[in-house]
Write an enzyme that holds these catalytic residues in place. Structure first.
Site, PDB file in Angstrom:
ATOM      1  N   ILE A 147       0.868  -1.172   0.000  1.00  0.00           N
ATOM      2  CA  ILE A 147       0.000   0.000   0.000  1.00  0.00           C
ATOM      3  C   ILE A 147       0.907   1.225   0.000  1.00  0.00           C
ATOM      4  O   ILE A 147       1.764   1.392   0.867  1.00  0.00           O
ATOM      5  CB  ILE A 147      -0.930  -0.016   1.230  1.00  0.00           C
ATOM      6  CG1 ILE A 147      -1.926  -1.181   1.148  1.00  0.00           C
ATOM      7  CG2 ILE A 147      -1.660   1.329   1.374  1.00  0.00           C
ATOM      8  CD1 ILE A 147      -2.953  -1.100   0.019  1.00  0.00           C
ATOM      9  N   LYS A 148       0.710   2.057  -1.013  1.00  0.00           N
ATOM     10  CA  LYS A 148       1.582   3.227  -1.156  1.00  0.00           C
ATOM     11  C   LYS A 148       0.922   4.440  -0.494  1.00  0.00           C
ATOM     12  O   LYS A 148      -0.221   4.771  -0.786  1.00  0.00           O
ATOM     13  CB  LYS A 148       1.832   3.483  -2.649  1.00  0.00           C
ATOM     14  CG  LYS A 148       2.928   4.471  -2.933  1.00  0.00           C
ATOM     15  CD  LYS A 148       3.677   4.123  -4.218  1.00  0.00           C
ATOM     16  CE  LYS A 148       3.008   4.605  -5.488  1.00  0.00           C
ATOM     17  NZ  LYS A 148       3.239   6.006  -5.805  1.00  0.00           N
ATOM     18  N   LEU A 149       1.680   5.041   0.399  1.00  0.00           N
ATOM     19  CA  LEU A 149       1.166   6.194   1.161  1.00  0.00           C
ATOM     20  C   LEU A 149       2.174   7.328   1.104  1.00  0.00           C
ATOM     21  O   LEU A 149       3.392   7.093   1.075  1.00  0.00           O
ATOM     22  CB  LEU A 149       1.012   5.797   2.636  1.00  0.00           C
ATOM     23  CG  LEU A 149      -0.037   4.754   2.996  1.00  0.00           C
ATOM     24  CD1 LEU A 149       0.378   3.997   4.251  1.00  0.00           C
ATOM     25  CD2 LEU A 149      -1.394   5.414   3.204  1.00  0.00           C
TER      26      LEU A 149
END
Ligand code: NAG
Length: 278
Positions: free
Chosen positions: A89-91
């Protein structure tokens, strides 16, 4: 692209089928998330590794909102038969994004890839949060220095983006953090050659092509051994320290804000496309 048009149609059909008593906004969000997941699945069909799916940049300052979005993306992947082990998950590396990652990793076993990372303090906070991977942007740091200072050319020995990643790598290895460093956004092969030995690198096909033709023997620059000898002191990434040090760093502050604005603009244009189809 014509080849991927069916993914959009499938995502729209999915959101319509699940419409129930959802508001129009919720349906648009579901269709958009589904679209990300269908693209992710398409990539996973051709690679053995992991794929990153991004949380909407408009949630960059909303910890709970980011967590909820990440959980729903992972759920959509699960429906497609894809386990969370294959997803990152890219944050955005805001304080809130980093805290969201901390909870996703520790409570839910969901792996995170921290993006829009331009500064050492952001990297330390990510390591303390126990995130799986950071992707510091070498080229965007370089761009900022070219634009805002008199010096217009750099090589592997003085490129400020290369310097930033080296320092992060050395700190992580010296103090035994498990977080992987995957440097990204390269502008030239000099930057890549300056970071040989980094855990992972994201290299565009164009630069890979240049490297394939390049016969220079490049030494390994980053090693755990030399990292252990580096003169870096342990710091504690508290919220107040991280925010203050970010604010002190004009480049990182500019680039983080600019990056969030760009990703938010992308999110809005995608949303518009999805809304028209719905
Ligand atoms: C992590 O995100 C960066 C962009 O910030 C991207 O370039 C990189 O490929 C991603 N890493 C993985 C393993 O997906």
């Amino acid at each position: 692209m014509e080849a991927y048009k069916h993914l959009i149609d499938d995502a729209i059909a999915y959101a319509k089928e699940k419409a129930g008593d959802k508001t129009r906004e919720e349906q648009i969000a579901l269709a958009t998330d589904k679209l990300f997941v269908l693209f992710g699945k398409e990539i996973l069909n051709i690679i053995p590794g992991r794929v990153s799916t991004e949380v909407d940049a408009r949630l960059s300052f909303d910890k709970e909102g980011s967590i909820a979005k990440a959980l729903s993306l992972i759920e959509l992947y699960k429906e497609e038969g894809i386990a969370k082990e294959r997803i990152l998950i890219k944050l955005a590396s805001t304080w809130e994004g980093i805290q969201a990652a901390k909870e996703l990793e520790s409570k839910h076993g969901i792996h995170c890839n921290m993006t829009l990372l331009f500064n050492f303090e952001q990297a330390v906070a990510c390591a303390e949060a126990g995130v799986t991977l950071i992707s510091p942007f070498v080229g965007r740091i370089f761009d900022w220095y070219c634009k805002n200072t008199d010096k217009k050319s750099y090589d592997r020995h003085d490129d400020p983006g290369v310097f930033s990643v080296k320092r992060i790598f050395n700190y992580y290895k010296k103090f035994g953090y498990k977080t992987q460093v995957m440097a990204a956004s390269f502008r030239n092969t000099e930057e890549i050659k300056g970071l040989i030995g980094c855990d992972l690198l994201t290299i565009s096909p164009g630069l890979l092509g240049e490297l394939a033709k390049d016969l220079e023997a490049v030494p390994v620059v980053l090693t755990e051994e030399s990292a252990k000898k580096s003169a870096l002191d342990k710091i504690e990434a508290t919220e107040s320290r991280t925010r203050f040090e970010m604010n002190e760093d004009t480049m990182a502050t500019d680039k983080l804000s600019d990056g969030i604005r760009r990703f938010a603009a992308d999110a809005r244009s995608l949303e518009k496309l999805v809304a028209e189809k719905l």
